[in-house]
Design a protein around this motif. Structure first.
Motif, PDB file in Angstrom:
ATOM      1  N   ASP A 232      -0.758   1.696  -7.629  1.00  0.00           N
ATOM      2  CA  ASP A 232      -0.280   1.232  -6.329  1.00  0.00           C
ATOM      3  C   ASP A 232       0.350  -0.163  -6.448  1.00  0.00           C
ATOM      4  N   GLU A 233       1.674  -0.223  -6.318  1.00  0.00           N
ATOM      5  CA  GLU A 233       2.380  -1.493  -6.500  1.00  0.00           C
ATOM      6  C   GLU A 233       1.993  -2.531  -5.445  1.00  0.00           C
ATOM      7  N   GLU A 234       1.738  -2.083  -4.219  1.00  0.00           N
ATOM      8  CA  GLU A 234       1.384  -3.018  -3.150  1.00  0.00           C
ATOM      9  C   GLU A 234       0.056  -3.710  -3.458  1.00  0.00           C
ATOM     10  N   PHE A 235      -0.893  -2.952  -4.003  1.00  0.00           N
ATOM     11  CA  PHE A 235      -2.176  -3.553  -4.353  1.00  0.00           C
ATOM     12  C   PHE A 235      -1.998  -4.597  -5.459  1.00  0.00           C
ATOM     13  N   GLU A 237       0.667  -6.294  -6.203  1.00  0.00           N
ATOM     14  CA  GLU A 237       1.360  -7.457  -5.644  1.00  0.00           C
ATOM     15  C   GLU A 237       0.413  -8.329  -4.827  1.00  0.00           C
ATOM     16  N   GLU A 238      -0.476  -7.690  -4.068  1.00  0.00           N
ATOM     17  CA  GLU A 238      -1.440  -8.447  -3.269  1.00  0.00           C
ATOM     18  C   GLU A 238      -2.408  -9.209  -4.175  1.00  0.00           C
ATOM     19  N   LYS A 241      -0.646 -12.229  -5.574  1.00  0.00           N
ATOM     20  CA  LYS A 241      -0.560 -13.274  -4.558  1.00  0.00           C
ATOM     21  C   LYS A 241      -1.907 -13.981  -4.401  1.00  0.00           C
TER      22      LYS A 241
END
Length: 272
Positions: A232-235, A237-238, A241
């Protein structure tokens, strides 16, 4: 609603609520277990002190353990640390047995092989020898026998001949974990060992009169958290961050300092 139906309606609602509460006990528990399971992130690593190791009670501790725990808690997740055979890390990621590899893992040359959250720390690749060794510089490793960890950057650099400044050693012993690498030098099977500076320093500190580091480094490593390319790319990236926030608010520096490392250098701020 008609007044004559009020008592019947109240009775109906009471029965309905009771049924829901009874059935809800089971369903709620299952939902809670599902949510808990979904929030757990399985982290794979081998033992590499001071980043990840076990204390006398068998509990995981170390720089990466503390960083991972804090970062995931900020995101609402719970880490589960799992010791792995290092050379099996890619298959474990592909099969989903671990969510990520997190334990002093170098990004250099692997940027396109994984999804990365990083870099969040930096580390020098160094060489350790016995105190009475004639080896003083990297070039003195020419014709010598060395030990490295299997699938590490040290293995890659010393088994290939196309890296500038890397001497032509006579033999490279590749071991599954760093404890075996340390044992190879301790038992005089090899004349030098190579790996992350902090790991070598931890080994040297067990017998500071017997071992030393060379002054030269053969690689400056950027450390990151590796996920399978299909994750999961969003995870990811989070997480990156969140790690950035921890770098900026001093959390990572404080953790690194607890383990005796130079926080400025580890964060890439004090290197030449």
């Amino acid at each position: 609603m008609k007044k004559g139906n009020v008592q019947k309606y109240i009775l109906f609602v009471s029965i309905l609520l009771a049924v829901n509460m009874l059935s809800g006990c089971s369903d709620g528990s299952a939902d809670t277990e599902t949510v808990t399971a979904a929030k757990k992130i399985v982290i794979g690593s081998d033992i590499i002190s001071p980043y990840l190791y076990k204390d006398v009670d068998g509990e995981f501790m170390g720089i990466d353990v503390e960083i991972a725990t804090e970062a995931l808690h900020r995101m609402g997740y719970e880490p589960e640390f799992k010791l792995i055979v290092w050379e099996n890390k890619n298959k474990l990621l592909e099969d989903g047995e671990v969510d990520c590899i997190w334990g002093c893992f170098s990004m250099n040359g692997r940027e396109d092989k994984y999804l990365w959250a990083g870099p969040y720390l930096y580390s020098r690749q160094m060489v350790a020898v016995r105190m009475d060794s004639e080896i003083q510089k990297l070039k003195d490793l020419t014709g010598k026998m060395i030990a490295v960890q299997e699938t590490s950057k040290a293995e890659e650099y010393f088994l290939r001949s196309d890296f500038e400044g890397i001497p032509d050693v006579s033999l490279v012993y590749c071991f599954s974990n760093m404890d075996e690498v340390f044992a190879a030098l301790r038992k005089n099977y090899v004349e030098a060992i190579c790996g992350h500076e902090s790991a070598l320093i931890s080994f040297i500190n067990t017998a500071p009169d017997e071992y030393r580091l060379l002054d030269e480094s053969f690689l400056y490593s950027a450390l990151g958290v590796a996920f399978d390319i299909q994750y999961d790319e969003e995870f990811v990236e989070e997480l990156f961050k969140t790690l950035g926030d921890m770098m900026n608010d001093g959390t990572i520096a404080a953790i690194v300092g607890k383990y005796g490392l130079d926080a400025e250098k580890s964060l890439g701020r004090g290197n030449d």
